[in-house]
Design a protein around this motif. Structure first.
Motif, PDB file in Angstrom:
ATOM      1  N   LEU A 259       0.800  -1.220  -0.091  1.00  0.00           N
ATOM      2  CA  LEU A 259       0.055   0.165   0.051  1.00  0.00           C
ATOM      3  C   LEU A 259       0.821   1.342  -0.056  1.00  0.00           C
ATOM      4  O   LEU A 259       0.394   2.353  -0.715  1.00  0.00           O
ATOM      5  CB  LEU A 259      -0.783  -0.098   1.221  1.00  0.00           C
ATOM      6  CG  LEU A 259      -2.223  -0.897   1.394  1.00  0.00           C
ATOM      7  CD1 LEU A 259      -2.843  -0.846   2.439  1.00  0.00           C
ATOM      8  CD2 LEU A 259      -3.049  -0.483   0.187  1.00  0.00           C
ATOM      9  N   THR A 260       2.117   1.137   0.715  1.00  0.00           N
ATOM     10  CA  THR A 260       2.890   2.401   0.666  1.00  0.00           C
ATOM     11  C   THR A 260       3.432   2.680  -0.585  1.00  0.00           C
ATOM     12  O   THR A 260       3.646   3.766  -1.152  1.00  0.00           O
ATOM     13  CB  THR A 260       3.947   2.127   1.687  1.00  0.00           C
ATOM     14  OG1 THR A 260       3.144   1.832   3.248  1.00  0.00           O
ATOM     15  CG2 THR A 260       4.881   3.490   2.144  1.00  0.00           C
ATOM     16  N   ILE A 261       3.961   1.554  -1.145  1.00  0.00           N
ATOM     17  CA  ILE A 261       4.576   1.655  -2.538  1.00  0.00           C
ATOM     18  C   ILE A 261       3.565   2.239  -3.612  1.00  0.00           C
ATOM     19  O   ILE A 261       3.817   3.116  -4.368  1.00  0.00           O
ATOM     20  CB  ILE A 261       5.255   0.252  -2.972  1.00  0.00           C
ATOM     21  CG1 ILE A 261       6.293   0.055  -1.949  1.00  0.00           C
ATOM     22  CG2 ILE A 261       5.656   0.357  -4.373  1.00  0.00           C
ATOM     23  CD1 ILE A 261       6.801  -1.511  -2.614  1.00  0.00           C
ATOM     24  N   PHE A 262       2.408   1.740  -3.404  1.00  0.00           N
ATOM     25  CA  PHE A 262       1.388   2.239  -4.305  1.00  0.00           C
ATOM     26  C   PHE A 262       0.796   3.475  -3.954  1.00  0.00           C
ATOM     27  O   PHE A 262       0.722   4.438  -4.818  1.00  0.00           O
ATOM     28  CB  PHE A 262      -0.052   1.152  -4.228  1.00  0.00           C
ATOM     29  CG  PHE A 262      -0.299   0.090  -5.335  1.00  0.00           C
ATOM     30  CD1 PHE A 262      -0.594   0.488  -6.715  1.00  0.00           C
ATOM     31  CD2 PHE A 262       0.226  -1.228  -4.903  1.00  0.00           C
ATOM     32  CE1 PHE A 262      -0.484  -0.492  -7.813  1.00  0.00           C
ATOM     33  CE2 PHE A 262       0.122  -2.010  -6.091  1.00  0.00           C
ATOM     34  CZ  PHE A 262      -0.384  -1.613  -7.272  1.00  0.00           C
ATOM     35  N   LEU A 263       1.092   4.003  -2.916  1.00  0.00           N
ATOM     36  CA  LEU A 263       0.500   5.421  -2.518  1.00  0.00           C
ATOM     37  C   LEU A 263       1.705   6.465  -3.214  1.00  0.00           C
ATOM     38  O   LEU A 263       1.350   7.352  -3.846  1.00  0.00           O
ATOM     39  CB  LEU A 263       0.538   5.624  -1.020  1.00  0.00           C
ATOM     40  CG  LEU A 263       0.208   6.988  -0.328  1.00  0.00           C
ATOM     41  CD1 LEU A 263      -1.216   7.353  -1.154  1.00  0.00           C
ATOM     42  CD2 LEU A 263       0.194   7.071   1.120  1.00  0.00           C
ATOM     43  N   ILE A 264       2.906   5.941  -2.737  1.00  0.00           N
ATOM     44  CA  ILE A 264       4.086   7.025  -3.221  1.00  0.00           C
ATOM     45  C   ILE A 264       3.748   6.918  -4.735  1.00  0.00           C
ATOM     46  O   ILE A 264       4.093   8.066  -5.475  1.00  0.00           O
ATOM     47  CB  ILE A 264       5.444   6.219  -2.950  1.00  0.00           C
ATOM     48  CG1 ILE A 264       5.693   6.309  -1.390  1.00  0.00           C
ATOM     49  CG2 ILE A 264       6.486   7.082  -3.689  1.00  0.00           C
ATOM     50  CD1 ILE A 264       6.479   5.801  -0.731  1.00  0.00           C
ATOM     51  N   MET A 446      -0.583  -8.501  -2.928  1.00  0.00           N
ATOM     52  CA  MET A 446      -1.273  -7.892  -1.486  1.00  0.00           C
ATOM     53  C   MET A 446      -2.871  -8.465  -1.479  1.00  0.00           C
ATOM     54  O   MET A 446      -3.022  -8.535  -0.224  1.00  0.00           O
ATOM     55  CB  MET A 446      -1.384  -6.102  -2.053  1.00  0.00           C
ATOM     56  CG  MET A 446      -2.000  -5.551  -0.875  1.00  0.00           C
ATOM     57  SD  MET A 446      -2.379  -3.786  -1.151  1.00  0.00           S
ATOM     58  CE  MET A 446      -3.555  -4.037  -2.264  1.00  0.00           C
ATOM     59  N   LEU A 447      -3.809  -8.416  -2.534  1.00  0.00           N
ATOM     60  CA  LEU A 447      -4.964  -8.802  -2.228  1.00  0.00           C
ATOM     61  C   LEU A 447      -4.976 -10.534  -1.704  1.00  0.00           C
ATOM     62  O   LEU A 447      -5.736 -10.919  -0.686  1.00  0.00           O
ATOM     63  CB  LEU A 447      -5.603  -8.995  -3.698  1.00  0.00           C
ATOM     64  CG  LEU A 447      -6.168  -7.526  -4.185  1.00  0.00           C
ATOM     65  CD1 LEU A 447      -7.043  -7.768  -5.058  1.00  0.00           C
ATOM     66  CD2 LEU A 447      -6.781  -6.757  -3.043  1.00  0.00           C
TER      67      LEU A 447
END
Length: 676
Positions: A259-264, A446-447
């Protein structure tokens, strides 16, 4: 950690709450039963029903493992797609208001009750409520049935994740373009009439039928993925919490990394700011809709795993003295933080998707205007589009062109429910990102980790109660394997052409009204039948007295919620939910062969399954009550349980409470020291 606490408890060592009592000052026999109860926790009604075999129960390696297991169980697929969907449907940030209110008045108080009773009685759901009273055994059976029903379809979603993950290791991604027709003269019409991602989902993945009446046969690729997902669950749980606890170190932490990678990455994409702004721009008018509050309440239940029995099962492996109040706050707040955090990720990608769609819409309009007014290429840009349309529309010629209305906020408001958000909308954003296969692999990994973490707790909510019932001759690994095998066979229903429609029935109704009913009876049994004062004594023995202002605030907050606010809120939501189902037409969205979606009513057998899903988990509550009542009346059975003890064998309990009161307020305070 748990093992040392258990040995100390069995040996009757010094009370870990810090109480130092000089028994001589009270002039009581130092070996009386009441003194032993003060020392080992059996001064409470609940404590008297903790057997040595319960204390010797398997335990978590450490407290971190327990917290990660509960977080992995609570934080699931619903945090990634259902919460963002609800936020998208109900005016962005406006949904956060009822969600947080329901978290405070329902979620956290009920979560603490389940943690506390599981930890104190060291049993699964059935064993716990049987210890309260055999009349209440149906509550545990209902929880087990809900877990079994939810596990059936939840693992099918994990199977879909396996399928998408396997298809992500190729470039270009298979859902990034339409396939050619049989003559290779053009693209398949069904795909052209919908979209790349919709076609891959409905036709290549599900090969969905046009209605629930058309079975469509089993899809072999889905059957393989379903078998793979159930095999994976069984292997991870083959040794109970000793094996699944290790796996949860990964399933609880890996999603936050992704999630952090996707957010960045998402925040660096064009249009991301529009998506995030939409999330936090509340439309307060939607708060007047009763459905908003209903969906907020059910989201809290499903997200935290309340009334499934999984929380009680996990807590039963805790040390007898662990701060379950602190654990409840950490897990519940982490779960809600994850919902909001994942929404940031989802809406940043949705903003990018909306930006791309809006640009394609503008490109079509710009081409139409340029051709009609014979304008040079580049004369109309995205930046000056509105000004140019206004300038060219002086003679109303532009209105006659029937240009498409393009608005990025309009695109963002187009909600896609549940699986559609993950497998259709989010994948559409992925294919427009550079290096799309990498992002696709990361997303579906992730899912998978989110889904598997929740599945472990769901299956534990079935296995632990059955083991506590004393099933003879079946080792726990074999019992887990049998449950997984039976579930896999029944789950084949979801692999046929109409399987997606059946899965939506299970998703919409298996975990709705039954959870509310079970939770209502749980809180009534603890706060009203057992009594808030008695429950308070158990909590004091486990976590001690409040030692700060915030501690006292939490003390009164929980007790007010348990006695008044939470039962009333549950009852209101339950009545509203029943009314909503009874007053509305039960229908479903069917994917028609021409690429469109049509709303159809469920046939009679679909309605029958819906009513069975609503009744099966709730019927055991009155049935078990009636069965035990008949047994007591016909066979003159005397029940040995917490509530039975409180009702007819209360003298011993009163003497215990009298001694406890003397211990707290002794005649000679200088001879009696209590460090609370």
């Amino acid at each position: 950690m748990a093992g040392n606490d258990n040995k100390a408890f069995e040996a009757g060592e010094e009370d870990k709450s810090g109480r130092v009592i000089e028994m001589e000052s009270l002039k009581l026999d130092p070996v009386t039963i009441e003194q032993r109860r003060i020392r080992d926790g059996k001064h409470t009604l609940m404590g008297k029903y903790v057997e040595e075999s319960d204390v010797a129960r398997p335990a978590w390696d450490n407290q971190i493992q327990f917290l990660l297991a509960c977080i992995s169980y609570a934080v699931g697929l619903g945090n990634v797609w259902r919460f963002p969907y609800l936020a998208q449907t109900y005016g962005g940030g406006a949904f956060l208001i009822p969600y947080l209110i329901m978290l405070v008045i329902e979620g956290v108080p009920l979560f603490l009750i389940e943690l506390a009773v599981g930890q104190r009685l060291r049993q699964g759901a059935i064993g716990t409520w049987n210890k309260f009273h055999p009349y209440l055994g149906g509550i545990g059976i209902g929880s087990m049935i809900v877990s079994a029903l939810v596990g059936l379809y939840y693992n099918m979603i994990i199977a879909w994740c396996f399928w998408y993950l396997c298809n992500s290791f190729q470039y270009p991604l298979p859902y990034s373009s339409c396939p050619l027709n049989n003559q290779s003269t053009g693209y398949i019409e069904e795909c052209e009439q919908s979209s790349f991602t919709e076609y891959f989902w409905y036709r290549e993945t599900l090969d969905v039928s046009a209605s629930i009446d058309e079975t469509g046969g089993q899809k072999w690729w889905m059957v393989i993925c379903l078998i793979l997902s159930w095999t994976f669950v069984w292997l991870c749980m083959i040794r109970g919490i000793e094996s699944s606890g290790k796996v949860m170190y990964f399933t609880a932490t890996f999603p936050y990394l992704v999630l952090t990678i996707f957010l960045i990455r998402g925040l660096t994409l064009p249009g991301a700011s529009d998506g995030v702004a939409y999330l936090f721009s509340p439309d307060l008018s939607v708060l007047a809709q009763p459905r908003v509050w209903l969906d907020a309440a059910t989201q809290i239940f499903f997200s935290l795993g309340l009334a499934f029995g999984g929380v009680i099962a996990f807590a039963s492996y805790n040390p007898l003295k662990q701060d379950c109040q602190r654990d409840a706050l950490i897990i519940a707040l982490t779960n809600s933080f994850t919902s909001i955090y994942s929404s940031l990720v989802i809406f940043s990608i949705l903003g990018f998707r909306a930006y791309e769609q809006n640009n394609r819409c503008l490109d079509g309009n710009i081409e139409t205007l340029s051709n009609y007014f014979d304008l040079p290429e580049g004369n109309i840009t995205y930046e000056n589009y509105k000004d140019e349309v206004k300038r060219l529309n002086t003679t109303d010629e532009v209105d006659a062109l029937n240009l498409t209305y393009c608005d990025i906020n309009e695109i963002l408001s187009e909600a896609s429910q549940g699986t559609g958000l993950a497998f259709i909308v989010f994948t559409e954003g992925i294919i427009n990102m550079p290096g799309s296969p990498f992002w696709s692999v990361l997303f579906f990994l992730m899912l998978l980790s989110l889904g598997l973490g929740s599945m472990f707790g769901t299956i534990e909510g079935v296995v632990t109660p059955l083991c506590d019932l004393g099933i003879k001759g079946i080792p726990k690994p074999a019992l887990t394997g049998m449950i997984c095998l039976v579930s896999c066979v029944v789950g084949l229903l979801f692999t046929c052409g109409a399987g997606n429609y059946w899965l939506n029935i299970f998703n919409d109704y298996a975990g709705s009204i039954p959870l509310l009913v079970i939770a209502f009876f749980e809180i009534v049994a603890v706060a009203w039948l057992y009594g808030i004062k008695e429950f308070n004594e158990d909590l004091k023995w486990m976590i001690g007295r409040p030692k700060s202002i915030m501690g006292w605030i939490l003390f009164y907050y929980f007790r007010i919620c348990w006695v008044f606010i939470s039962p009333v809120a549950l009852l209101v939501v339950l009545i509203a939910f029943v009314y909503d189902i009874a007053s509305s037409t039960l229908d479903y969205d069917a994917w028609i062969g021409d690429g469109t979606i049509e709303s159809l009513e469920y046939p009679w057998y679909g309605l029958l399954v819906i009513y069975l899903l609503l009744l099966l988990p709730t019927l055991p509550i009155p049935v078990v009550w009636l069965y035990q009542l008949i047994r007591k009346c016909t066979k003159h059975i005397t029940f040995d349980s917490i509530l039975a003890d409180k009702s007819w064998a209360s003298e011993d309990y009163k003497e215990s409470m009298k001694f406890w009161k003397m211990a707290k307020d002794p005649p000679n305070a200088d001879k009696l020291s209590i460090d609370s």
